[in-house]
Write a protein that holds these residues in place. Structure first.
Motif, PDB file in Angstrom:
ATOM      1  N   ALA A 191       4.622  22.087  65.906  1.00  0.00           N
ATOM      2  CA  ALA A 191       3.460  22.421  65.086  1.00  0.00           C
ATOM      3  C   ALA A 191       3.689  21.888  63.678  1.00  0.00           C
ATOM      4  CB  ALA A 191       3.249  23.938  65.055  1.00  0.00           C
ATOM      5  N   GLY A 192       2.920  20.879  63.299  1.00  0.00           N
ATOM      6  CA  GLY A 192       3.079  20.294  61.974  1.00  0.00           C
ATOM      7  C   GLY A 192       4.463  19.690  61.811  1.00  0.00           C
ATOM      8  N   GLN A 193       5.183  20.124  60.784  1.00  0.00           N
ATOM      9  CA  GLN A 193       6.512  19.599  60.502  1.00  0.00           C
ATOM     10  C   GLN A 193       7.624  20.493  61.039  1.00  0.00           C
ATOM     11  OE1 GLN A 193       7.117  18.439  56.424  1.00  0.00           O
ATOM     12  NE2 GLN A 193       5.231  17.261  56.313  1.00  0.00           N
ATOM     13  N   ARG A 194       7.282  21.389  61.963  1.00  0.00           N
ATOM     14  CA  ARG A 194       8.300  22.301  62.509  1.00  0.00           C
ATOM     15  C   ARG A 194       8.340  22.198  64.031  1.00  0.00           C
ATOM     16  NH1 ARG A 194       8.580  28.963  62.484  1.00  0.00           N
ATOM     17  NH2 ARG A 194      10.809  29.112  62.983  1.00  0.00           N
ATOM     18  N   THR A 195       9.550  22.122  64.560  1.00  0.00           N
ATOM     19  CA  THR A 195       9.775  22.122  66.005  1.00  0.00           C
ATOM     20  C   THR A 195      10.802  23.188  66.334  1.00  0.00           C
ATOM     21  OG1 THR A 195       9.306  19.767  66.275  1.00  0.00           O
ATOM     22  CG2 THR A 195      10.662  20.799  67.958  1.00  0.00           C
ATOM     23  N   THR A 196      10.511  24.030  67.331  1.00  0.00           N
ATOM     24  CA  THR A 196      11.475  25.018  67.803  1.00  0.00           C
ATOM     25  C   THR A 196      11.690  24.839  69.300  1.00  0.00           C
ATOM     26  OG1 THR A 196       9.739  26.682  68.152  1.00  0.00           O
ATOM     27  CG2 THR A 196      10.913  26.738  66.044  1.00  0.00           C
ATOM     28  N   VAL A 197      12.939  25.032  69.720  1.00  0.00           N
ATOM     29  CA  VAL A 197      13.290  25.035  71.130  1.00  0.00           C
ATOM     30  C   VAL A 197      14.094  26.302  71.394  1.00  0.00           C
ATOM     31  CG1 VAL A 197      14.363  23.791  73.034  1.00  0.00           C
ATOM     32  CG2 VAL A 197      13.422  22.509  71.101  1.00  0.00           C
ATOM     33  N   ALA A 198      13.619  27.134  72.311  1.00  0.00           N
ATOM     34  CA  ALA A 198      14.285  28.395  72.645  1.00  0.00           C
ATOM     35  C   ALA A 198      14.574  28.427  74.137  1.00  0.00           C
ATOM     36  CB  ALA A 198      13.414  29.584  72.250  1.00  0.00           C
ATOM     37  N   TYR A 199      15.612  29.180  74.516  1.00  0.00           N
ATOM     38  CA  TYR A 199      16.046  29.201  75.904  1.00  0.00           C
ATOM     39  C   TYR A 199      16.234  30.625  76.420  1.00  0.00           C
ATOM     40  CZ  TYR A 199      17.269  24.238  75.407  1.00  0.00           C
ATOM     41  OH  TYR A 199      17.239  22.886  75.207  1.00  0.00           O
ATOM     42  N   LYS A 221      18.146  32.452  80.207  1.00  0.00           N
ATOM     43  CA  LYS A 221      18.908  32.203  81.427  1.00  0.00           C
ATOM     44  C   LYS A 221      18.600  33.315  82.408  1.00  0.00           C
ATOM     45  CE  LYS A 221      23.583  31.947  83.356  1.00  0.00           C
ATOM     46  NZ  LYS A 221      25.040  32.035  83.088  1.00  0.00           N
ATOM     47  N   ASN A 222      18.009  32.948  83.538  1.00  0.00           N
ATOM     48  CA  ASN A 222      17.656  33.912  84.579  1.00  0.00           C
ATOM     49  C   ASN A 222      16.836  35.068  84.022  1.00  0.00           C
ATOM     50  OD1 ASN A 222      19.116  32.342  86.437  1.00  0.00           O
ATOM     51  ND2 ASN A 222      21.017  33.438  85.975  1.00  0.00           N
ATOM     52  N   GLY A 223      15.942  34.737  83.112  1.00  0.00           N
ATOM     53  CA  GLY A 223      15.030  35.731  82.549  1.00  0.00           C
ATOM     54  C   GLY A 223      15.547  36.460  81.332  1.00  0.00           C
ATOM     55  N   SER A 224      16.836  36.304  80.988  1.00  0.00           N
ATOM     56  CA  SER A 224      17.395  36.977  79.808  1.00  0.00           C
ATOM     57  C   SER A 224      17.341  36.031  78.611  1.00  0.00           C
ATOM     58  CB  SER A 224      18.844  37.397  80.067  1.00  0.00           C
ATOM     59  OG  SER A 224      18.912  38.345  81.104  1.00  0.00           O
ATOM     60  N   PRO A 225      16.751  36.461  77.500  1.00  0.00           N
ATOM     61  CA  PRO A 225      16.601  35.562  76.350  1.00  0.00           C
ATOM     62  C   PRO A 225      17.945  35.196  75.738  1.00  0.00           C
ATOM     63  CG  PRO A 225      15.990  37.804  75.749  1.00  0.00           C
ATOM     64  CD  PRO A 225      16.200  37.813  77.233  1.00  0.00           C
ATOM     65  N   LEU A 226      18.079  33.928  75.365  1.00  0.00           N
ATOM     66  CA  LEU A 226      19.282  33.451  74.690  1.00  0.00           C
ATOM     67  C   LEU A 226      19.043  33.192  73.212  1.00  0.00           C
ATOM     68  CD1 LEU A 226      20.593  30.898  77.352  1.00  0.00           C
ATOM     69  CD2 LEU A 226      21.279  33.282  77.034  1.00  0.00           C
ATOM     70  N   GLY A 227      17.784  33.058  72.819  1.00  0.00           N
ATOM     71  CA  GLY A 227      17.471  32.851  71.415  1.00  0.00           C
ATOM     72  C   GLY A 227      16.904  31.471  71.140  1.00  0.00           C
ATOM     73  N   VAL A 228      16.621  31.238  69.861  1.00  0.00           N
ATOM     74  CA  VAL A 228      16.143  29.933  69.408  1.00  0.00           C
ATOM     75  C   VAL A 228      17.359  29.039  69.196  1.00  0.00           C
ATOM     76  CG1 VAL A 228      14.903  28.672  67.618  1.00  0.00           C
ATOM     77  CG2 VAL A 228      14.105  30.939  68.336  1.00  0.00           C
ATOM     78  N   ALA A 229      17.411  27.927  69.904  1.00  0.00           N
ATOM     79  CA  ALA A 229      18.549  27.014  69.807  1.00  0.00           C
ATOM     80  C   ALA A 229      18.376  26.017  68.670  1.00  0.00           C
ATOM     81  CB  ALA A 229      18.736  26.272  71.122  1.00  0.00           C
ATOM     82  N   PHE A 230      17.153  25.529  68.489  1.00  0.00           N
ATOM     83  CA  PHE A 230      16.859  24.546  67.443  1.00  0.00           C
ATOM     84  C   PHE A 230      15.645  25.000  66.650  1.00  0.00           C
ATOM     85  CE2 PHE A 230      18.941  22.193  70.851  1.00  0.00           C
ATOM     86  CZ  PHE A 230      19.879  21.428  70.173  1.00  0.00           C
ATOM     87  N   ASP A 231      15.773  24.976  65.341  1.00  0.00           N
ATOM     88  CA  ASP A 231      14.651  25.247  64.438  1.00  0.00           C
ATOM     89  C   ASP A 231      14.610  24.094  63.438  1.00  0.00           C
ATOM     90  OD1 ASP A 231      12.657  26.194  62.812  1.00  0.00           O
ATOM     91  OD2 ASP A 231      13.529  28.184  62.546  1.00  0.00           O
TER      92      ASP A 231
END
Length: 281
Positions: free
Chosen positions: A105-113, A115-125
Motif C-alpha cells: 500500500a503506497g510506500q509500505r509493504t508488509t509480509v506476515a506469517y 505456521k499451522n494456524g498459529s501467528p508468527l508475526g510480521v516478518a518484514f515491514d
C-alpha cells in the motif's frame, strides 16, 4: 494460475504444486502467477529447508539470483541472496502449512506469517520503498521437497500478532535465565538448542515415559565470569533432563535437581528496508 520455474530444469510443476527434482544442494526457485496484496497458504512436504516468500517479475531468477523477502531454512529471514535475520521463527517441514499475508500500500509493504494456524508475526515491514508488484515465491534445494499453494481471504494484520493466542506444544523459542529453542525432529524426538554464554545443542528422545539425551555439543568460547556458573547449570540441566512440559503459557524444564521456568521468546521484530541488501542499491 500456476507456478513458473526459474528455467534451471530442477522443478516439476503441476498447477498449484511444485516439486524439487534437481540434485541435493542445488537451489531452484518458482514464482506464482498472481500477486499483490493477498493471503496464501503454502503446504510444504519433504525435509526442512524450503523458503516461502515473495519476489517480483523483475527480481525473479535462478539460484541466488532471485531477490525478494523470504522466511525458511532453519527459521531465518532472507532477501534471496543473503541472511536478513537469524532465528526469526520456527523451522518448518513435512506437512506444515505456512500462511503468508502480503500487503502493498503506497510506500509500505508488509509480509506476515503463520505456521499451522498459529501467528508468527510480521516478518518484514518495508517503508519508504516503491517497486514492482510482489508475488508468492518459493525456493527449494533438497530431494523430496515440494509445495502447494492456495489463496484465501485477506485476514487482518492484527491477527498475525506474535503470540496473539496461546502457543501450543513445547516447540519454539523460549526465554528464561537462558535462551532455549526446541525443534521436533520426529515422533518422540526433539532437538534442544540452548544459549548461556556458549551455544549448546543435543538430541532428546522419549520412550516408555523416559528421556534419553544425546551428547551435548557446545561452542568453545570463554564465557564472561558471570555466565560461567549459569552455563554449567544449563549443561547439567540438559545432560540430566527428566521432563519438559507446558504449565499454562510457560515451559517448565527439569533435570539434575534443577527446575527452570521459561516464557515464550518474542524474538526479533520485523526486518526493515535497511536490512534488505537489494533494496539499498
Amino acid at each position: 494460475m500456476s507456478w513458473k520455474d526459474d528455467g534451471a530444469g530442477k522443478l516439476e510443476i503441476d498447477g498449484a504444486s511444485v516439486i524439487f527434482s534437481g540434485a541435493d544442494g542445488s537451489k531452484a526457485n518458482a514464482i506464482w502467477s498472481v500477486g499483490g496484496t493477498g493471503y496464501w497458504e503454502v503446504k510444504v512436504s519433504g525435509p526442512p529447508g524450503t523458503w516461502v516468500g515473495v519476489s517480483s517479475e523483475d527480481k525473479f531468477g535462478a539460484g541466488y539470483g532471485m531477490k525478494g523477502l523470504f522466511f525458511g531454512g532453519p527459521g531465518n529471514l532472507s532477501d534471496g541472496g543473503s541472511l536478513v535475520t537469524g532465528q526469526w521463527g520456527p523451522e518448518f517441514g513435512n506437512g506444515d502449512v505456512i500462511g503468508m499475508r502480503l500487503e502493498q500500500a503506497g510506500q509500505r509493504t508488509t509480509v506476515a506469517y503463520s505456521k499451522n494456524g498459529s501467528p508468527l508475526g510480521v516478518a518484514f515491514d518495508i517503508q519508504n520503498w516503491t517497486g514492482s508488484e510482489f508475488r508468492p515465491a518459493v525456493s527449494m534445494s533438497d530431494a523430496g521437497q515440494s509445495a502447494s499453494i492456495t489463496a484465501g481471504a485477506l485476514p487482518s494484520l492484527d491477527s498475525f500478532g506474535k503470540y496473539g493466542s496461546p502457543r501450543e506444544g513445547v516447540e519454539g523459542a523460549w526465554q528464561g535465565r537462558f535462551k532455549l529453542k526446541i525443534d521436533k525432529t520426529g515422533e518422540g524426538s526433539w532437538r534442544f538448542n540452548a544459549k548461556a554464554g556458549n551455544s549448546m545443542s543435543c538430541s532428546v528422545e522419549e520412550k516408555d515415559g523416559s528421556l534419553t539425551v544425546g551428547p551435548i555439543m557446545s561452542t568453545k568460547m570463554m564465557p564472561p565470569p558471570h555466565l560461567q556458573q549459569l552455563e554449567n547449570e544449563v549443561t547439567g540441566l540438559l545432560g540430566g533432563l527428566t521432563s519438559f512440559q507446558r504449565e499454562g503459557d510457560n515451559l517448565v524444564v527439569e533435570g539434575n535437581g534443577l527446575r527452570e521456568v521459561c516464557q515464550p521468546d518474542q524474538g526479533p521484530g520485523p526486518a526493515t528496508r535497511e536490512q534488505v541488501n537489494w533494496m539499498n542499491k
